[in-house]
Design a protein around this motif. Structure first.
Motif, PDB file in Angstrom:
ATOM      1  N   VAL A   8       0.923  -1.074  -0.022  1.00 47.27           N
ATOM      2  CA  VAL A   8       0.027  -0.004  -0.270  1.00 47.27           C
ATOM      3  C   VAL A   8       0.880   1.150   0.062  1.00 47.27           C
ATOM      4  N   ILE A   9       0.870   2.115  -1.002  1.00 50.97           N
ATOM      5  CA  ILE A   9       1.620   3.345  -1.252  1.00 50.97           C
ATOM      6  C   ILE A   9       0.964   4.573  -0.894  1.00 50.97           C
ATOM      7  N   LYS A  10       1.516   5.399  -0.307  1.00 53.10           N
ATOM      8  CA  LYS A  10       1.007   6.928   0.012  1.00 53.10           C
ATOM      9  C   LYS A  10       1.861   7.592  -0.405  1.00 53.10           C
ATOM     10  N   THR A  11       1.611   8.799  -1.428  1.00 53.75           N
ATOM     11  CA  THR A  11       2.424   9.666  -1.607  1.00 53.75           C
ATOM     12  C   THR A  11       1.767  11.075  -1.485  1.00 53.75           C
ATOM     13  N   ILE A  12       2.553  11.885  -1.079  1.00 51.36           N
ATOM     14  CA  ILE A  12       2.306  13.318  -0.838  1.00 51.36           C
ATOM     15  C   ILE A  12       3.356  14.161  -1.610  1.00 51.36           C
ATOM     16  N   LYS A  13       2.998  15.105  -2.374  1.00 56.58           N
ATOM     17  CA  LYS A  13       4.043  16.043  -3.094  1.00 56.58           C
ATOM     18  C   LYS A  13       3.592  17.501  -2.773  1.00 56.58           C
ATOM     19  N   LEU A  14       4.730  18.099  -2.458  1.00 58.58           N
ATOM     20  CA  LEU A  14       4.501  19.689  -1.532  1.00 58.58           C
ATOM     21  C   LEU A  14       5.433  20.582  -2.438  1.00 58.58           C
ATOM     22  N   ILE A  15       4.887  21.685  -2.792  1.00 61.65           N
ATOM     23  CA  ILE A  15       6.023  22.900  -3.055  1.00 61.65           C
ATOM     24  C   ILE A  15       6.229  23.855  -1.737  1.00 61.65           C
ATOM     25  N   LEU A  16       7.438  23.914  -1.430  1.00 58.56           N
ATOM     26  CA  LEU A  16       7.485  24.516   0.001  1.00 58.56           C
ATOM     27  C   LEU A  16       8.623  25.742  -0.371  1.00 58.56           C
ATOM     28  N   PRO A  17       8.754  26.784   0.467  1.00 63.65           N
ATOM     29  CA  PRO A  17       9.502  27.949   0.501  1.00 63.65           C
ATOM     30  C   PRO A  17      10.988  27.376   0.557  1.00 63.65           C
ATOM     31  N   TRP A  18      12.020  28.137   0.270  1.00 62.63           N
ATOM     32  CA  TRP A  18      13.440  27.718   0.340  1.00 62.63           C
ATOM     33  C   TRP A  18      13.728  27.728   1.872  1.00 62.63           C
ATOM     34  N   PRO A  19      14.091  26.652   2.485  1.00 61.63           N
ATOM     35  CA  PRO A  19      14.392  26.565   3.919  1.00 61.63           C
ATOM     36  C   PRO A  19      15.520  27.140   4.180  1.00 61.63           C
ATOM     37  N   PRO A  20      15.618  27.392   5.485  1.00 60.80           N
ATOM     38  CA  PRO A  20      17.167  27.847   5.986  1.00 60.80           C
ATOM     39  C   PRO A  20      18.308  26.723   6.042  1.00 60.80           C
ATOM     40  N   THR A  21      19.394  27.049   5.929  1.00 57.22           N
ATOM     41  CA  THR A  21      20.307  26.109   5.913  1.00 57.22           C
ATOM     42  C   THR A  21      20.603  25.725   7.483  1.00 57.22           C
ATOM     43  N   VAL A  22      21.298  24.702   7.567  1.00 55.77           N
ATOM     44  CA  VAL A  22      21.677  24.185   9.019  1.00 55.77           C
ATOM     45  C   VAL A  22      22.462  25.287   9.651  1.00 55.77           C
ATOM     46  N   ASN A  23      23.356  26.071   8.874  1.00 52.17           N
ATOM     47  CA  ASN A  23      23.852  27.125   9.544  1.00 52.17           C
ATOM     48  C   ASN A  23      23.236  28.195  10.124  1.00 52.17           C
ATOM     49  N   SER A  24      21.833  28.426   9.699  1.00 47.25           N
ATOM     50  CA  SER A  24      21.264  29.403  10.297  1.00 47.25           C
ATOM     51  C   SER A  24      19.910  29.086  10.933  1.00 47.25           C
ATOM     52  N   TYR A  25      19.876  27.597  10.979  1.00 50.05           N
ATOM     53  CA  TYR A  25      18.590  26.971  11.548  1.00 50.05           C
ATOM     54  C   TYR A  25      18.601  26.968  12.883  1.00 50.05           C
ATOM     55  N   TYR A  26      19.939  27.130  13.538  1.00 52.06           N
ATOM     56  CA  TYR A  26      20.101  27.053  15.034  1.00 52.06           C
ATOM     57  C   TYR A  26      20.949  28.191  15.568  1.00 52.06           C
ATOM     58  N   VAL A  27      20.736  28.732  16.605  1.00 52.07           N
ATOM     59  CA  VAL A  27      21.557  29.611  17.247  1.00 52.07           C
ATOM     60  C   VAL A  27      21.976  29.250  18.871  1.00 52.07           C
ATOM     61  N   SER A  28      23.150  29.861  19.217  1.00 53.57           N
ATOM     62  CA  SER A  28      23.579  29.380  20.436  1.00 53.57           C
ATOM     63  C   SER A  28      23.254  30.460  21.212  1.00 53.57           C
ATOM     64  N   GLY A  29      22.998  30.103  22.737  1.00 55.78           N
ATOM     65  CA  GLY A  29      22.701  31.033  23.785  1.00 55.78           C
ATOM     66  C   GLY A  29      23.336  30.848  25.018  1.00 55.78           C
ATOM     67  N   LYS A  30      22.675  31.442  25.934  1.00 57.59           N
ATOM     68  CA  LYS A  30      23.331  30.955  27.402  1.00 57.59           C
ATOM     69  C   LYS A  30      22.845  29.683  27.941  1.00 57.59           C
ATOM     70  N   GLU A 123      17.654  23.711 -11.550  1.00 57.36           N
ATOM     71  CA  GLU A 123      18.080  24.873 -12.121  1.00 57.36           C
ATOM     72  C   GLU A 123      17.663  26.012 -11.098  1.00 57.36           C
ATOM     73  N   LYS A 124      18.033  27.398 -11.252  1.00 55.86           N
ATOM     74  CA  LYS A 124      17.636  28.435 -10.358  1.00 55.86           C
ATOM     75  C   LYS A 124      16.189  28.830 -10.658  1.00 55.86           C
ATOM     76  N   ASP A 125      15.570  29.409  -9.568  1.00 54.07           N
ATOM     77  CA  ASP A 125      14.325  29.615  -9.767  1.00 54.07           C
ATOM     78  C   ASP A 125      14.487  30.948 -10.319  1.00 54.07           C
ATOM     79  N   PRO A 126      13.503  31.122 -11.436  1.00 51.25           N
ATOM     80  CA  PRO A 126      13.342  32.475 -12.260  1.00 51.25           C
ATOM     81  C   PRO A 126      12.956  33.575 -11.487  1.00 51.25           C
ATOM     82  N   GLU A 127      12.336  33.394 -10.436  1.00 52.36           N
ATOM     83  CA  GLU A 127      11.725  34.581  -9.459  1.00 52.36           C
ATOM     84  C   GLU A 127      12.862  34.937  -8.557  1.00 52.36           C
ATOM     85  N   GLY A 128      13.992  33.843  -8.410  1.00 54.29           N
ATOM     86  CA  GLY A 128      14.902  34.537  -7.392  1.00 54.29           C
ATOM     87  C   GLY A 128      14.776  34.034  -5.916  1.00 54.29           C
TER      88      GLY A 128
END
Length: 146
Positions: A8-30, A123-128
């Motif tokens: 039994v196969i379930k498939t979902i297809k989504l178009i999502l905005p550009w995600p943050p990279t792992v470098n900006s996904y977390y921040v360090s604090g106290k 390829e590059k998103d034409p809308e940038g």
């Protein structure tokens, strides 16, 4: 006919905005490392896209395949593997039965369910702006136990 070889196969297809990279996904604090504002915003957007349309899709027992086509926002050099964490985390979550809403994406319960994860640079998103096409697929073997 041997029904055990079918799935039994379930498939979902989504178009999502550009995600943050792992470098900006977390921040360090106290008090340690935590999700950044960019990370929280991305997860919230994905929750708004998924929750009202799909509801819970894959059970805790399902094994998941997740393929991503990444349409980059510009010509800059970037490590495509840095997108993975934000994508995986934003799609996981659960349904809160008391509040009748989703805790984050809710397509699958935990990203430990993923057996096959691929990201392809396109390829590059034409809308940038950049965006990602996500295909999430699951199958469950038929057996005498089901």
């Amino acid at each position: 006919m041997d029904i055990k070889k079918y799935s039994v196969i379930k498939t979902i297809k989504l178009i999502l905005p550009w995600p943050p990279t792992v470098n900006s996904y977390y921040v360090s604090g106290k008090r340690g490392v935590y999700l950044s504002k960019k990370g929280r915003e991305f997860k919230w957007i994905v929750q708004q896209i998924i929750g009202p349309r799909f509801g819970p899709v894959f059970s805790e027992e399902d094994r998941v395949t997740l393929w991503v086509n990444a349409y980059v926002p510009d010509e800059r050099t970037r490590d495509i593997d840095n997108l993975g964490k934000a994508i995986l985390d934003s799609l996981e979550g659960d349904f809160n039965k008391e509040k009748k809403n989703f805790i984050w994406g809710g397509l699958y319960k935990n990203d430990s369910q993923i057996d096959d994860f691929r990201i392809v640079r396109c390829e590059k998103d034409p809308e940038g702006k950049g965006y990602i096409e996500v295909s999430v697929r699951s199958g469950k073997e038929w057996s005498d136990d089901i």
